[in-house]
Design a protein around this motif. Sequence first.
Motif, PDB file in Angstrom:
ATOM      1  N   ALA A 187     -29.007 -27.602  13.527  1.00 36.40           N
ATOM      2  CA  ALA A 187     -29.574 -26.459  12.807  1.00 36.40           C
ATOM      3  C   ALA A 187     -29.164 -25.133  13.425  1.00 36.40           C
ATOM      4  CB  ALA A 187     -31.092 -26.567  12.778  1.00 36.40           C
ATOM      5  N   ALA A 188     -28.744 -25.150  14.690  1.00 37.94           N
ATOM      6  CA  ALA A 188     -28.367 -23.899  15.375  1.00 37.94           C
ATOM      7  C   ALA A 188     -27.238 -23.181  14.652  1.00 37.94           C
ATOM      8  CB  ALA A 188     -27.966 -24.199  16.815  1.00 37.94           C
ATOM      9  N   ILE A 189     -26.306 -23.938  14.074  1.00 38.57           N
ATOM     10  CA  ILE A 189     -25.184 -23.327  13.349  1.00 38.57           C
ATOM     11  C   ILE A 189     -25.707 -22.488  12.190  1.00 38.57           C
ATOM     12  CG2 ILE A 189     -23.055 -23.769  12.064  1.00 38.57           C
ATOM     13  CD1 ILE A 189     -22.854 -24.592  14.969  1.00 38.57           C
ATOM     14  N   GLY A 190     -26.596 -23.085  11.398  1.00 40.35           N
ATOM     15  CA  GLY A 190     -27.173 -22.375  10.264  1.00 40.35           C
ATOM     16  C   GLY A 190     -28.032 -21.201  10.697  1.00 40.35           C
ATOM     17  N   THR A 191     -28.779 -21.376  11.795  1.00 38.63           N
ATOM     18  CA  THR A 191     -29.635 -20.311  12.319  1.00 38.63           C
ATOM     19  C   THR A 191     -28.809 -19.098  12.734  1.00 38.63           C
ATOM     20  OG1 THR A 191     -31.245 -21.930  13.128  1.00 38.63           O
ATOM     21  CG2 THR A 191     -31.322 -19.736  14.098  1.00 38.63           C
ATOM     22  N   ILE A 192     -27.704 -19.340  13.409  1.00 40.08           N
ATOM     23  CA  ILE A 192     -26.830 -18.248  13.859  1.00 40.08           C
ATOM     24  C   ILE A 192     -26.210 -17.516  12.673  1.00 40.08           C
ATOM     25  CG2 ILE A 192     -24.645 -17.759  15.033  1.00 40.08           C
ATOM     26  CD1 ILE A 192     -25.410 -20.024  17.026  1.00 40.08           C
ATOM     27  N   ILE A 193     -25.665 -18.272  11.732  1.00 40.80           N
ATOM     28  CA  ILE A 193     -25.003 -17.657  10.578  1.00 40.80           C
ATOM     29  C   ILE A 193     -25.996 -16.882   9.725  1.00 40.80           C
ATOM     30  CG2 ILE A 193     -23.769 -18.121   8.413  1.00 40.80           C
ATOM     31  CD1 ILE A 193     -22.480 -20.530   9.819  1.00 40.80           C
ATOM     32  N   ASN A 194     -27.145 -17.514   9.429  1.00 40.59           N
ATOM     33  CA  ASN A 194     -28.119 -16.863   8.547  1.00 40.59           C
ATOM     34  C   ASN A 194     -28.778 -15.659   9.206  1.00 40.59           C
ATOM     35  OD1 ASN A 194     -31.218 -17.049   7.169  1.00 40.59           O
ATOM     36  ND2 ASN A 194     -29.467 -17.266   5.797  1.00 40.59           N
ATOM     37  N   SER A 195     -28.993 -15.715  10.517  1.00 37.82           N
ATOM     38  CA  SER A 195     -29.562 -14.561  11.226  1.00 37.82           C
ATOM     39  C   SER A 195     -28.611 -13.376  11.153  1.00 37.82           C
ATOM     40  CB  SER A 195     -29.849 -14.911  12.685  1.00 37.82           C
ATOM     41  OG  SER A 195     -30.842 -15.895  12.778  1.00 37.82           O
ATOM     42  N   PHE A 196     -27.311 -13.643  11.298  1.00 41.62           N
ATOM     43  CA  PHE A 196     -26.311 -12.578  11.178  1.00 41.62           C
ATOM     44  C   PHE A 196     -26.347 -11.954   9.782  1.00 41.62           C
ATOM     45  CE2 PHE A 196     -22.057 -11.466   9.590  1.00 41.62           C
ATOM     46  CZ  PHE A 196     -21.797 -10.360  10.386  1.00 41.62           C
ATOM     47  N   VAL A 197     -26.411 -12.817   8.764  1.00 40.63           N
ATOM     48  CA  VAL A 197     -26.478 -12.335   7.379  1.00 40.63           C
ATOM     49  C   VAL A 197     -27.705 -11.448   7.175  1.00 40.63           C
ATOM     50  CG1 VAL A 197     -26.803 -13.039   4.970  1.00 40.63           C
ATOM     51  CG2 VAL A 197     -25.173 -14.266   6.413  1.00 40.63           C
ATOM     52  N   HIS A 198     -28.839 -11.848   7.761  1.00 36.87           N
ATOM     53  CA  HIS A 198     -30.064 -11.077   7.597  1.00 36.87           C
ATOM     54  C   HIS A 198     -30.047  -9.766   8.391  1.00 36.87           C
ATOM     55  CE1 HIS A 198     -31.647 -14.490   5.445  1.00 36.87           C
ATOM     56  NE2 HIS A 198     -32.735 -13.809   5.175  1.00 36.87           N
ATOM     57  N   VAL A 199     -29.320  -9.724   9.484  1.00 40.24           N
ATOM     58  CA  VAL A 199     -29.149  -8.457  10.205  1.00 40.24           C
ATOM     59  C   VAL A 199     -28.424  -7.459   9.304  1.00 40.24           C
ATOM     60  CG1 VAL A 199     -27.951  -7.305  12.107  1.00 40.24           C
ATOM     61  CG2 VAL A 199     -29.198  -9.432  12.531  1.00 40.24           C
ATOM     62  N   VAL A 200     -27.353  -7.913   8.677  1.00 41.44           N
ATOM     63  CA  VAL A 200     -26.589  -7.063   7.757  1.00 41.44           C
ATOM     64  C   VAL A 200     -27.452  -6.660   6.560  1.00 41.44           C
ATOM     65  CG1 VAL A 200     -24.566  -6.941   6.242  1.00 41.44           C
ATOM     66  CG2 VAL A 200     -24.403  -8.128   8.440  1.00 41.44           C
ATOM     67  N   ILE A 215     -19.723 -22.143   3.959  1.00 43.14           N
ATOM     68  CA  ILE A 215     -19.579 -22.617   5.337  1.00 43.14           C
ATOM     69  C   ILE A 215     -20.592 -23.727   5.621  1.00 43.14           C
ATOM     70  CG2 ILE A 215     -19.850 -21.985   7.780  1.00 43.14           C
ATOM     71  CD1 ILE A 215     -18.827 -19.185   7.026  1.00 43.14           C
ATOM     72  N   GLY A 216     -21.829 -23.531   5.155  1.00 42.23           N
ATOM     73  CA  GLY A 216     -22.879 -24.528   5.356  1.00 42.23           C
ATOM     74  C   GLY A 216     -22.546 -25.856   4.710  1.00 42.23           C
ATOM     75  N   LEU A 272     -19.491 -26.971   3.969  1.00 42.06           N
ATOM     76  CA  LEU A 272     -18.351 -27.554   4.687  1.00 42.06           C
ATOM     77  C   LEU A 272     -18.810 -28.211   5.990  1.00 42.06           C
ATOM     78  CD1 LEU A 272     -15.642 -24.775   4.169  1.00 42.06           C
ATOM     79  CD2 LEU A 272     -15.691 -27.049   3.118  1.00 42.06           C
ATOM     80  N   TYR A 273     -19.750 -27.558   6.667  1.00 42.72           N
ATOM     81  CA  TYR A 273     -20.270 -28.106   7.915  1.00 42.72           C
ATOM     82  C   TYR A 273     -21.015 -29.421   7.665  1.00 42.72           C
ATOM     83  CZ  TYR A 273     -22.848 -28.528  12.299  1.00 42.72           C
ATOM     84  OH  TYR A 273     -23.372 -28.992  13.475  1.00 42.72           O
ATOM     85  N   CYS A 274     -21.866 -29.427   6.632  1.00 43.07           N
ATOM     86  CA  CYS A 274     -22.601 -30.657   6.276  1.00 43.07           C
ATOM     87  C   CYS A 274     -21.627 -31.783   5.915  1.00 43.07           C
ATOM     88  CB  CYS A 274     -23.545 -30.388   5.098  1.00 43.07           C
ATOM     89  SG  CYS A 274     -24.972 -29.358   5.509  1.00 43.07           S
ATOM     90  N   ALA A 275     -20.603 -31.435   5.145  1.00 41.11           N
ATOM     91  CA  ALA A 275     -19.608 -32.440   4.759  1.00 41.11           C
ATOM     92  C   ALA A 275     -18.868 -32.957   5.982  1.00 41.11           C
ATOM     93  CB  ALA A 275     -18.623 -31.833   3.753  1.00 41.11           C
TER      94      ALA A 275
END
Length: 264
Positions: free
Chosen positions: A168-181, A215-216, A218-221
């Motif tokens: 879940a850390a991958i999704g947490t990092i990506i989504n947190s970045f998106v929410h910062v923007v 990205i999410g 592709l990662y799951c796949a």
Amino acid sequence: MNETHGHVFQNLFKELKSDKTIDSWLFVNSPWPVCSILALYLTFVFKLGPKLMKNREPINIKYMVLFYNLMQTIFNSYILAYQLIRPEVFNYLWNHACHPDNTKSNIAHEIHVASWYFAFSKILDLLDTVFFVLKKKQSHISFLHVYHHVNMVITCFAHLRFIKSENAAIGTIINSFVHVVMYSYYFLTALGPSIQKHLWWKKYLTRIQIIQFIIGMLYCAGLFVFNCTFSRIFIAYIFADVFLFLYLFVKFYKKTYKQKNKTQ
């Protein structure tokens, strides 16, 4: 068919994890606080809020919204930094993204702490809709908007309670970045027309969100393709869930920006 269903449920129960420390955390130790918050949220958004505002002028909550967006920008930056400033997190994800370390390492625990912060931020996200109601912008409250918020709260806390996957850390990092923007943009927008006219990048927010979903997926796949160690039923659910988000966001993007271009 019954044997197949039995096999699926058997695998699901095998994939569930417990941890005395994590299971004792706020909102994780019992489903009722989260369920109560979501019930209150939906009741206010669809019933109490519109009824309350029916014969009232939109409430001026400019400074409340400014504070909220600034706070969300800072909080999501903290969630992002909490993981990225630790070299050991990157090393852990690089070496164990496919096969988690089962030695109960301290860094794995830190990843779960970040997941809790992330899950809590999803409760704070619910205020987005509350502000729409108070500003009488009921047209902004679409199925996509409400489903996204409710789904994220349920998924994040269900993950912490039952799955506890470091993936879940991958999704947490990506989504947190998106929410910062995203919240940075909302903060600047709330400053008023003098700032809004310089914000040319609104449509790129949706593009960034669409990219994160791709990205999410592709990662799951990849977890399946490389036969990684993870909760297969949960990741299958995440893949389907992200695919639905991708469909809804692409549909929203086309409706909002493609039609707008045609009218110009």
